[in-house]
Design an enzyme around this catalytic site. Sequence first.
Site, PDB file in Angstrom:
ATOM      1  N   CYS A 270      -0.900   0.712  -9.075  1.00 51.08           N
ATOM      2  CA  CYS A 270      -0.647   0.139  -7.885  1.00 51.08           C
ATOM      3  C   CYS A 270      -2.124  -0.536  -7.717  1.00 51.08           C
ATOM      4  O   CYS A 270      -3.023   0.181  -7.538  1.00 51.08           O
ATOM      5  CB  CYS A 270      -0.171   0.992  -6.571  1.00 51.08           C
ATOM      6  SG  CYS A 270       0.089   0.053  -5.205  1.00 51.08           S
TER       7      CYS A 270
ATOM      8  N   GLY B  36       6.768 -12.281  -9.048  1.00 51.93           N
ATOM      9  CA  GLY B  36       7.689 -13.427  -8.957  1.00 51.93           C
ATOM     10  C   GLY B  36       7.516 -14.236 -10.286  1.00 51.93           C
ATOM     11  O   GLY B  36       6.663 -13.791 -11.314  1.00 51.93           O
TER      12      GLY B  36
ATOM     13  N   GLY C  11       0.938  -1.368   0.228  1.00 54.63           N
ATOM     14  CA  GLY C  11       0.024  -0.124  -0.005  1.00 54.63           C
ATOM     15  C   GLY C  11       0.923   1.251   0.078  1.00 54.63           C
ATOM     16  O   GLY C  11       0.419   2.049   0.667  1.00 54.63           O
TER      17      GLY C  11
ATOM     18  N   GLY D 111      12.706  -7.390  -9.604  1.00 59.31           N
ATOM     19  CA  GLY D 111      11.776  -7.011  -8.641  1.00 59.31           C
ATOM     20  C   GLY D 111      11.862  -7.938  -7.413  1.00 59.31           C
ATOM     21  O   GLY D 111      12.886  -8.036  -6.685  1.00 59.31           O
ATOM     22  N   THR D 112      10.837  -8.903  -7.310  1.00 61.07           N
ATOM     23  CA  THR D 112      10.715  -9.778  -6.326  1.00 61.07           C
ATOM     24  C   THR D 112      11.842 -10.994  -5.999  1.00 61.07           C
ATOM     25  O   THR D 112      12.249 -11.052  -4.892  1.00 61.07           O
ATOM     26  CB  THR D 112       9.505 -10.724  -6.473  1.00 61.07           C
ATOM     27  OG1 THR D 112       8.468  -9.863  -6.392  1.00 61.07           O
ATOM     28  CG2 THR D 112       9.280 -11.757  -5.641  1.00 61.07           C
TER      29      THR D 112
END
Length: 317
Positions: free
Chosen positions: A135, A226, A78, A274-275
């Site tokens: 988002c 992912g 968030g 990213g992940t």
Amino acid sequence: MVSGDRSDSLATSVGPLRLRNPVLTASGTFGYGQEMASFFDVAKLGGIVTKTVTMRPRPGNPTPRIAETPAGMLNSIGLQNVGLDGFLRDKLPYLAALDTVVVVSIMASTAEEFGELAGELRVEGVDAIELNLSCPNVSYGDGGQHVMFAHAPELTEAAVAAARAASDRPIVAKLGPDVPDIAALGAAAQRGGADALCVMNTVPGMVIDTAAKRPVLARGSGGLSGPAVRPIGVRLVYQLCAALSLPVVGVGGISTAEDALQYLMAGAHAVQVGTASFVRPTAAHDVLHGLQEYLQDEGSSVEALIGAAQRKGESNG
Ligand SMILES: Cc1cc2nc3c(=O)[nH]c(=O)nc-3n(C[C@H](O)[C@H](O)[C@H](O)COP(=O)(O)O)c2cc1C
């Protein structure tokens, strides 16, 4: 180790943004850079994309806000962040001193506020602005509109246009996966004056705790990321590159050089890791190192690979 080399084989560009190599970090997975500096020399990357910055600090969503899934994770952070003033005061000085490209991700609740933020970021050390239009973990009711920017072409165009008018920096519009026609959103960003597109943000998802008979995440749903999402990201990049002339940055499920190659061959000019950085903090470095080895073995260059699968698709009819 990745050498300090800036050889042409790794160099790429994303519109007006020149990158020494195509590997950047994905927003929200690499902090503000400094947090990761003990793991490797982060300045060796093509660029660092910051956690999304909002006008005021945000505490983020209630916990739990992370759940593991097969080949991925679900998050509903968030947009927890230090806010614009905290970013400029406490985070930017470190980034600005690094010899790499710094992309500041921003998010606002109205197009006008995107413009304000972009204007405030016309400061030394900020090389480009990435607009987080996608988002899935915040509510979009506050600014008078009730849908995600990247779900509506007119909102996407307005947000990009406001940032474009307020800033001389390259503007990257980050889109999400859950739309029927990604090219329509990309075209809207292009009309607004974007220099580049970034796909993709996380994929909306949910995990149920069957013992408690309720969603695992406090907010209910979250964003999936992912390896599980990589084929979605590659497809979106491929479609955008086939439809539009804007350069695209590919992100989603990249943890190896082979993954990055898929995105480049689909048409991406650069990629974001990213992940994978949560699993292996050196992931971005490893992807870069693997790409360097691949290019050496092949006697090829990043620029020669960009869109290679698009061309093959064409010749196969
Ligand atoms: C914990 C977490 C936080 C994230 N925060 C942001 C964010 O602040 N802004 C943003 O644009 N994307 C954010 N993302 C999305 C990533 O930048 C990326 O688009 C997405 O995770 C897909 O890439 P990946 O599969 O390599 O993680 C976040 C992702 C994760 C997992």
